[in-house]
Design a protein around this motif. Sequence first.
Motif, PDB file in Angstrom:
ATOM      1  N   VAL A  31       0.951  -1.191   0.021  1.00 21.87           N
ATOM      2  CA  VAL A  31      -0.065  -0.041   0.079  1.00 21.87           C
ATOM      3  C   VAL A  31       1.021   1.257  -0.021  1.00 21.87           C
ATOM      4  CG1 VAL A  31      -1.783  -1.202   1.189  1.00 21.87           C
ATOM      5  CG2 VAL A  31      -0.072   0.056   2.566  1.00 21.87           C
ATOM      6  N   ALA A  32       0.392   2.480  -0.344  1.00 24.26           N
ATOM      7  CA  ALA A  32       1.103   3.730  -0.404  1.00 24.26           C
ATOM      8  C   ALA A  32       0.201   4.515   0.371  1.00 24.26           C
ATOM      9  CB  ALA A  32       1.225   4.040  -1.999  1.00 24.26           C
ATOM     10  N   GLY A  33       0.746   5.367   1.336  1.00 23.69           N
ATOM     11  CA  GLY A  33      -0.021   6.168   2.108  1.00 23.69           C
ATOM     12  C   GLY A  33       0.018   7.464   1.860  1.00 23.69           C
ATOM     13  N   ASN A  34       0.879   7.977   0.742  1.00 24.87           N
ATOM     14  CA  ASN A  34       1.501   9.246   0.535  1.00 24.87           C
ATOM     15  C   ASN A  34       0.686   9.908  -0.713  1.00 24.87           C
ATOM     16  OD1 ASN A  34       2.828   7.661  -1.178  1.00 24.87           O
ATOM     17  ND2 ASN A  34       3.919   9.323  -1.893  1.00 24.87           N
ATOM     18  N   VAL A  35      -0.568   9.066  -1.077  1.00 30.47           N
ATOM     19  CA  VAL A  35      -1.042   9.772  -2.384  1.00 30.47           C
ATOM     20  C   VAL A  35      -2.278  10.345  -1.897  1.00 30.47           C
ATOM     21  CG1 VAL A  35      -2.429   9.033  -4.609  1.00 30.47           C
ATOM     22  CG2 VAL A  35      -0.074   7.814  -3.704  1.00 30.47           C
ATOM     23  N   ALA A  36      -2.647  11.661  -2.142  1.00 30.48           N
ATOM     24  CA  ALA A  36      -3.740  12.222  -1.690  1.00 30.48           C
ATOM     25  C   ALA A  36      -5.114  11.687  -2.384  1.00 30.48           C
ATOM     26  CB  ALA A  36      -3.746  13.727  -2.186  1.00 30.48           C
ATOM     27  N   ASP A  37      -6.057  11.754  -1.587  1.00 28.78           N
ATOM     28  CA  ASP A  37      -7.168  11.052  -1.863  1.00 28.78           C
ATOM     29  C   ASP A  37      -7.558   9.755  -1.999  1.00 28.78           C
ATOM     30  OD1 ASP A  37      -8.086  14.001  -1.989  1.00 28.78           O
ATOM     31  OD2 ASP A  37      -7.719  14.065  -4.181  1.00 28.78           O
ATOM     32  N   VAL A  38      -6.530   8.929  -2.208  1.00 26.51           N
ATOM     33  CA  VAL A  38      -6.913   7.584  -2.566  1.00 26.51           C
ATOM     34  C   VAL A  38      -5.658   6.897  -1.796  1.00 26.51           C
ATOM     35  CG1 VAL A  38      -7.995   7.511  -4.659  1.00 26.51           C
ATOM     36  CG2 VAL A  38      -5.550   7.259  -4.529  1.00 26.51           C
ATOM     37  N   VAL A  39      -6.159   5.321  -1.502  1.00 24.95           N
ATOM     38  CA  VAL A  39      -4.983   4.619  -1.108  1.00 24.95           C
ATOM     39  C   VAL A  39      -4.779   3.542  -2.093  1.00 24.95           C
ATOM     40  CG1 VAL A  39      -4.381   2.760   0.621  1.00 24.95           C
ATOM     41  CG2 VAL A  39      -5.712   4.751   1.232  1.00 24.95           C
ATOM     42  N   PRO A  40      -3.589   3.569  -2.653  1.00 22.79           N
ATOM     43  CA  PRO A  40      -3.286   2.558  -3.889  1.00 22.79           C
ATOM     44  C   PRO A  40      -2.666   1.082  -3.310  1.00 22.79           C
ATOM     45  CG  PRO A  40      -1.976   4.610  -4.300  1.00 22.79           C
ATOM     46  CD  PRO A  40      -2.593   4.774  -2.818  1.00 22.79           C
ATOM     47  N   VAL A  41      -3.197   0.272  -3.908  1.00 22.62           N
ATOM     48  CA  VAL A  41      -2.954  -1.249  -3.413  1.00 22.62           C
ATOM     49  C   VAL A  41      -2.359  -2.167  -4.609  1.00 22.62           C
ATOM     50  CG1 VAL A  41      -3.866  -3.324  -2.177  1.00 22.62           C
ATOM     51  CG2 VAL A  41      -4.667  -0.996  -1.821  1.00 22.62           C
ATOM     52  N   ARG A  42      -1.417  -2.764  -4.574  1.00 20.23           N
ATOM     53  CA  ARG A  42      -1.052  -3.546  -5.516  1.00 20.23           C
ATOM     54  C   ARG A  42      -0.280  -4.979  -4.807  1.00 20.23           C
ATOM     55  NH1 ARG A  42       4.774  -0.567  -7.157  1.00 20.23           N
ATOM     56  NH2 ARG A  42       5.940  -1.308  -5.350  1.00 20.23           N
ATOM     57  N   ASP A  43       0.057  -5.868  -5.875  1.00 22.64           N
ATOM     58  CA  ASP A  43       0.504  -7.375  -5.301  1.00 22.64           C
ATOM     59  C   ASP A  43       1.896  -7.014  -5.422  1.00 22.64           C
ATOM     60  OD1 ASP A  43       1.637  -9.604  -5.247  1.00 22.64           O
ATOM     61  OD2 ASP A  43       0.026 -10.559  -6.624  1.00 22.64           O
ATOM     62  N   SER A  44       2.830  -7.518  -4.500  1.00 17.70           N
ATOM     63  CA  SER A  44       4.271  -7.248  -4.241  1.00 17.70           C
ATOM     64  C   SER A  44       4.920  -7.868  -5.380  1.00 17.70           C
ATOM     65  CB  SER A  44       4.654  -7.424  -2.959  1.00 17.70           C
ATOM     66  OG  SER A  44       4.528  -8.708  -2.663  1.00 17.70           O
ATOM     67  N   LYS A  45       4.365  -9.001  -5.801  1.00 17.62           N
ATOM     68  CA  LYS A  45       4.911  -9.977  -6.825  1.00 17.62           C
ATOM     69  C   LYS A  45       4.794  -9.360  -8.233  1.00 17.62           C
ATOM     70  CE  LYS A  45       2.678 -13.461  -5.796  1.00 17.62           C
ATOM     71  NZ  LYS A  45       1.728 -13.172  -4.731  1.00 17.62           N
ATOM     72  N   ARG A  46       4.051  -8.466  -8.454  1.00 18.80           N
ATOM     73  CA  ARG A  46       3.703  -7.786  -9.816  1.00 18.80           C
ATOM     74  C   ARG A  46       3.870  -6.241  -9.661  1.00 18.80           C
ATOM     75  NH1 ARG A  46      -1.177  -9.667 -12.786  1.00 18.80           N
ATOM     76  NH2 ARG A  46       0.100  -8.625 -14.330  1.00 18.80           N
ATOM     77  N   PRO A  47       4.949  -5.587  -9.236  1.00 17.90           N
ATOM     78  CA  PRO A  47       5.274  -4.057  -9.078  1.00 17.90           C
ATOM     79  C   PRO A  47       4.813  -3.198 -10.154  1.00 17.90           C
ATOM     80  CG  PRO A  47       7.227  -5.107  -8.772  1.00 17.90           C
ATOM     81  CD  PRO A  47       6.190  -6.288  -8.881  1.00 17.90           C
ATOM     82  N   SER A  48       4.933  -3.843 -11.393  1.00 20.52           N
ATOM     83  CA  SER A  48       4.521  -3.092 -12.595  1.00 20.52           C
ATOM     84  C   SER A  48       3.120  -3.512 -12.973  1.00 20.52           C
ATOM     85  CB  SER A  48       5.474  -3.269 -13.569  1.00 20.52           C
ATOM     86  OG  SER A  48       5.755  -4.650 -13.833  1.00 20.52           O
ATOM     87  N   GLY A  49       2.458  -4.209 -12.366  1.00 16.86           N
ATOM     88  CA  GLY A  49       1.031  -4.610 -12.743  1.00 16.86           C
ATOM     89  C   GLY A  49       0.036  -3.662 -12.268  1.00 16.86           C
ATOM     90  N   PRO A  50      -1.185  -4.137 -12.237  1.00 18.91           N
ATOM     91  CA  PRO A  50      -2.479  -3.397 -12.038  1.00 18.91           C
ATOM     92  C   PRO A  50      -2.116  -2.780 -10.557  1.00 18.91           C
ATOM     93  CG  PRO A  50      -3.053  -5.523 -12.250  1.00 18.91           C
ATOM     94  CD  PRO A  50      -1.602  -5.471 -12.459  1.00 18.91           C
ATOM     95  N   VAL A  51      -2.791  -1.732 -10.530  1.00 12.24           N
ATOM     96  CA  VAL A  51      -2.947  -1.246  -9.067  1.00 12.24           C
ATOM     97  C   VAL A  51      -4.458  -0.785  -8.719  1.00 12.24           C
ATOM     98  CG1 VAL A  51      -2.282   1.062  -7.719  1.00 12.24           C
ATOM     99  CG2 VAL A  51      -0.626  -0.018  -9.135  1.00 12.24           C
ATOM    100  N   LEU A  52      -4.886  -1.009  -7.632  1.00 15.74           N
ATOM    101  CA  LEU A  52      -6.401  -0.691  -7.223  1.00 15.74           C
ATOM    102  C   LEU A  52      -6.207   0.753  -6.291  1.00 15.74           C
ATOM    103  CD1 LEU A  52      -7.739  -4.017  -6.349  1.00 15.74           C
ATOM    104  CD2 LEU A  52      -7.929  -2.796  -8.506  1.00 15.74           C
TER     105      LEU A  52
END
Length: 67
Positions: A31-52
């Motif tokens: 997860v990334a807590g530094n992005v305004a307005d949203v919490v981005p979430v991704r799979d650590s095994k696919r760092p260049s894959g999709p982000v929710l």
Amino acid sequence: MTPGAVTDPLAAEAIWRTSNHSGGQGDCVEVAGNVADVVPVRDSKRPSGPVLAFRHEAWNAFLDRLR
């Protein structure tokens, strides 16, 4: 904003960390807590894959269910 794919510029500004709720067996959610307005979430095994992206309220409600 509803959950969905995050655009590349948003994902690029994200500072990722492994979620405290990941099991530690390689199946990690980041997860990334530094992005305004949203919490981005991704799979650590696919760092260049999709982000929710979740609204902070939705992410906090999800975390409350895990506790």
